[in-house]
Design an enzyme around this catalytic site. Structure first.
Site, PDB file in Angstrom:
ATOM      1  N   HIS A  19       0.842  -1.193   0.000  1.00 21.43           N
ATOM      2  CA  HIS A  19       0.000   0.000   0.000  1.00 21.43           C
ATOM      3  C   HIS A  19       0.878   1.243   0.000  1.00 21.43           C
ATOM      4  O   HIS A  19       2.079   1.179   0.230  1.00 21.43           O
ATOM      5  CB  HIS A  19      -0.992   0.012   1.176  1.00 21.43           C
ATOM      6  CG  HIS A  19      -0.414   0.392   2.505  1.00 21.43           C
ATOM      7  ND1 HIS A  19      -1.180   0.838   3.555  1.00 21.43           N
ATOM      8  CD2 HIS A  19       0.858   0.383   2.987  1.00 21.43           C
ATOM      9  CE1 HIS A  19      -0.426   1.090   4.601  1.00 21.43           C
ATOM     10  NE2 HIS A  19       0.805   0.816   4.287  1.00 21.43           N
ATOM     11  N   CYS A  30       5.388   6.807   4.275  1.00 17.83           N
ATOM     12  CA  CYS A  30       4.235   6.004   3.825  1.00 17.83           C
ATOM     13  C   CYS A  30       3.636   6.496   2.512  1.00 17.83           C
ATOM     14  O   CYS A  30       2.673   5.908   2.007  1.00 17.83           O
ATOM     15  CB  CYS A  30       3.177   5.962   4.911  1.00 17.83           C
ATOM     16  SG  CYS A  30       3.821   5.173   6.381  1.00 17.83           S
ATOM     17  N   HIS A  74      -1.884 -10.275  -1.608  1.00 17.43           N
ATOM     18  CA  HIS A  74      -0.974 -10.011  -2.729  1.00 17.43           C
ATOM     19  C   HIS A  74      -1.559  -8.990  -3.714  1.00 17.43           C
ATOM     20  O   HIS A  74      -1.468  -9.147  -4.934  1.00 17.43           O
ATOM     21  CB  HIS A  74      -0.562 -11.315  -3.429  1.00 17.43           C
ATOM     22  CG  HIS A  74       0.450 -12.081  -2.622  1.00 17.43           C
ATOM     23  ND1 HIS A  74       0.118 -12.781  -1.494  1.00 17.43           N
ATOM     24  CD2 HIS A  74       1.783 -12.214  -2.760  1.00 17.43           C
ATOM     25  CE1 HIS A  74       1.203 -13.334  -0.978  1.00 17.43           C
ATOM     26  NE2 HIS A  74       2.233 -12.989  -1.718  1.00 17.43           N
ATOM     27  N   GLU A 114      -0.756  -3.723  11.206  1.00 17.08           N
ATOM     28  CA  GLU A 114       0.123  -3.577  10.027  1.00 17.08           C
ATOM     29  C   GLU A 114       1.524  -4.048  10.352  1.00 17.08           C
ATOM     30  O   GLU A 114       2.231  -4.544   9.488  1.00 17.08           O
ATOM     31  CB  GLU A 114       0.239  -2.095   9.645  1.00 17.08           C
ATOM     32  CG  GLU A 114      -0.893  -1.578   8.839  1.00 17.08           C
ATOM     33  CD  GLU A 114      -0.598  -0.210   8.232  1.00 17.08           C
ATOM     34  OE1 GLU A 114       0.499   0.357   8.437  1.00 17.08           O
ATOM     35  OE2 GLU A 114      -1.495   0.296   7.547  1.00 17.08           O
TER      36      GLU A 114
HETATM   37  N1  LIG Z   1      -2.862   6.248  12.517  1.00 20.30           N
HETATM   38  C1  LIG Z   1      -2.107   5.688  11.520  1.00 20.30           C
HETATM   39  N2  LIG Z   1      -0.821   6.012  11.390  1.00 20.30           N
HETATM   40  C2  LIG Z   1      -0.074   5.429  10.439  1.00 20.30           C
HETATM   41  C3  LIG Z   1      -0.651   4.479   9.578  1.00 20.30           C
HETATM   42  C4  LIG Z   1      -2.022   4.173   9.720  1.00 20.30           C
HETATM   43  O1  LIG Z   1      -2.604   3.356   8.974  1.00 20.30           O
HETATM   44  N3  LIG Z   1      -2.713   4.787  10.699  1.00 20.30           N
HETATM   45  N4  LIG Z   1       0.129   3.852   8.678  1.00 20.30           N
HETATM   46  C5  LIG Z   1       1.417   4.059   8.567  1.00 20.30           C
HETATM   47  C6  LIG Z   1       2.238   3.240   7.603  1.00 20.30           C
HETATM   48  O2  LIG Z   1       1.438   2.368   6.840  1.00 20.30           O
HETATM   49  C7  LIG Z   1       3.412   2.445   8.235  1.00 20.30           C
HETATM   50  O3  LIG Z   1       3.852   1.462   7.302  1.00 20.30           O
HETATM   51  C8  LIG Z   1       3.117   1.736   9.510  1.00 20.30           C
HETATM   52  O4  LIG Z   1       3.334   2.582  10.579  1.00 20.30           O
HETATM   53  P1  LIG Z   1       4.566   2.635  11.599  1.00 20.30           P
HETATM   54  O5  LIG Z   1       4.086   2.084  12.904  1.00 20.30           O
HETATM   55  O6  LIG Z   1       5.035   4.038  11.591  1.00 20.30           O
HETATM   56  O7  LIG Z   1       5.642   1.629  10.979  1.00 20.30           O
HETATM   57  P2  LIG Z   1       7.150   1.383  11.439  1.00 20.30           P
HETATM   58  O8  LIG Z   1       7.383  -0.089  11.394  1.00 20.30           O
HETATM   59  O9  LIG Z   1       8.039   2.209  10.589  1.00 20.30           O
HETATM   60  O10 LIG Z   1       7.157   1.856  12.949  1.00 20.30           O
HETATM   61  P3  LIG Z   1       8.328   2.332  13.931  1.00 20.30           P
HETATM   62  O11 LIG Z   1       7.841   1.836  15.261  1.00 20.30           O
HETATM   63  O12 LIG Z   1       8.322   3.833  13.849  1.00 20.30           O
HETATM   64  O13 LIG Z   1       9.611   1.705  13.474  1.00 20.30           O
HETATM   65  C9  LIG Z   1       2.074   5.100   9.349  1.00 20.30           C
HETATM   66  N5  LIG Z   1       1.227   5.734  10.322  1.00 20.30           N
HETATM   67 ZN    ZN Z   2       2.279   0.916   5.724  1.00 22.19          ZN
END
Ligand SMILES: Nc1nc2c(c(=O)[nH]1)N=C([C@H](O)[C@H](O)COP(=O)(O)OP(=O)(O)OP(=O)(O)O)CN2
Ligand code: ZN
Length: 127
Positions: A19, A30, A74, A114
């Site tokens: 996504h 993102c 997928h 996620e």
């Molecule tokens: N409230 C939301 N915030 C974020 C979403 C979401 O769907 N709702 N999505 C994302 C991204 O899809 C991201 O891939 C997942 O978030 P994140 O936790 O920031 O991922 P990380 O593994 O990079 O987390 P760290 O703990 O910062 O390493 C972003 N925000």
């Molecule tokens: Zn994501």
């Protein structure tokens, strides 16, 4: 068993998908296409069958989930109708709305994870 108890059953499902979030500020990580191993926990509530002693067979939950899995696994989620902005929040709401639950049951909540540390849960508002 006490008749006042509320009973829930849950199943966790997984799918792999890509996504991107189209409305985040420029430069946000993102905004780029990336993938997740999504985990979806579905929880149903309902009365216990008097003889079988369960709400529904977990296999019925599997059958309800299957068409959604086919639409999500997928895929680029942005291509799925209704998921043009596939945040966890909007994906959880989409699953809640799309899932055809077995007769006599209702969805208590849907949780979308996620990553290992990020998740969103939706549940019906009480009137
Ligand atoms: N409230 C939301 N915030 C974020 C979403 C979401 O769907 N709702 N999505 C994302 C991204 O899809 C991201 O891939 C997942 O978030 P994140 O936790 O920031 O991922 P990380 O593994 O990079 O987390 P760290 O703990 O910062 O390493 C972003 N925000
Ligand atoms: Zn994501």
């Amino acid at each position: 068993m006490k008749k006042t108890l509320i009973t829930e059953i849950s199943k966790e499902y997984t799918f792999e998908a890509a996504h991107r979030l189209p409305h985040v500020p420029e430069g946000h990580k993102c905004s780029r296409v990336h993938g997740h191993s999504y985990r979806i926990e579905i929880t149903l509530q309902g009365p216990l069958h008097p003889q079988l002693g369960w709400i529904v067979d977990f296999a019925e939950m599997n059958a309800a989930w299957q068409p959604l899995h086919a639409q999500l696994d997928h895929r680029l989620l942005n291509d799925v109708p209704g998921l043009e902005n596939p945040t966890s929040e909007l994906l959880a709401a989409w699953v809640f709305e799309q899932l055809q639950v077995p007769a006599g049951t209702r969805i208590a909540r849907v949780r979308v994870a996620e990553t290992c540390t990020s998740s969103c849960t939706v549940f019906p508002k009480e009137d």
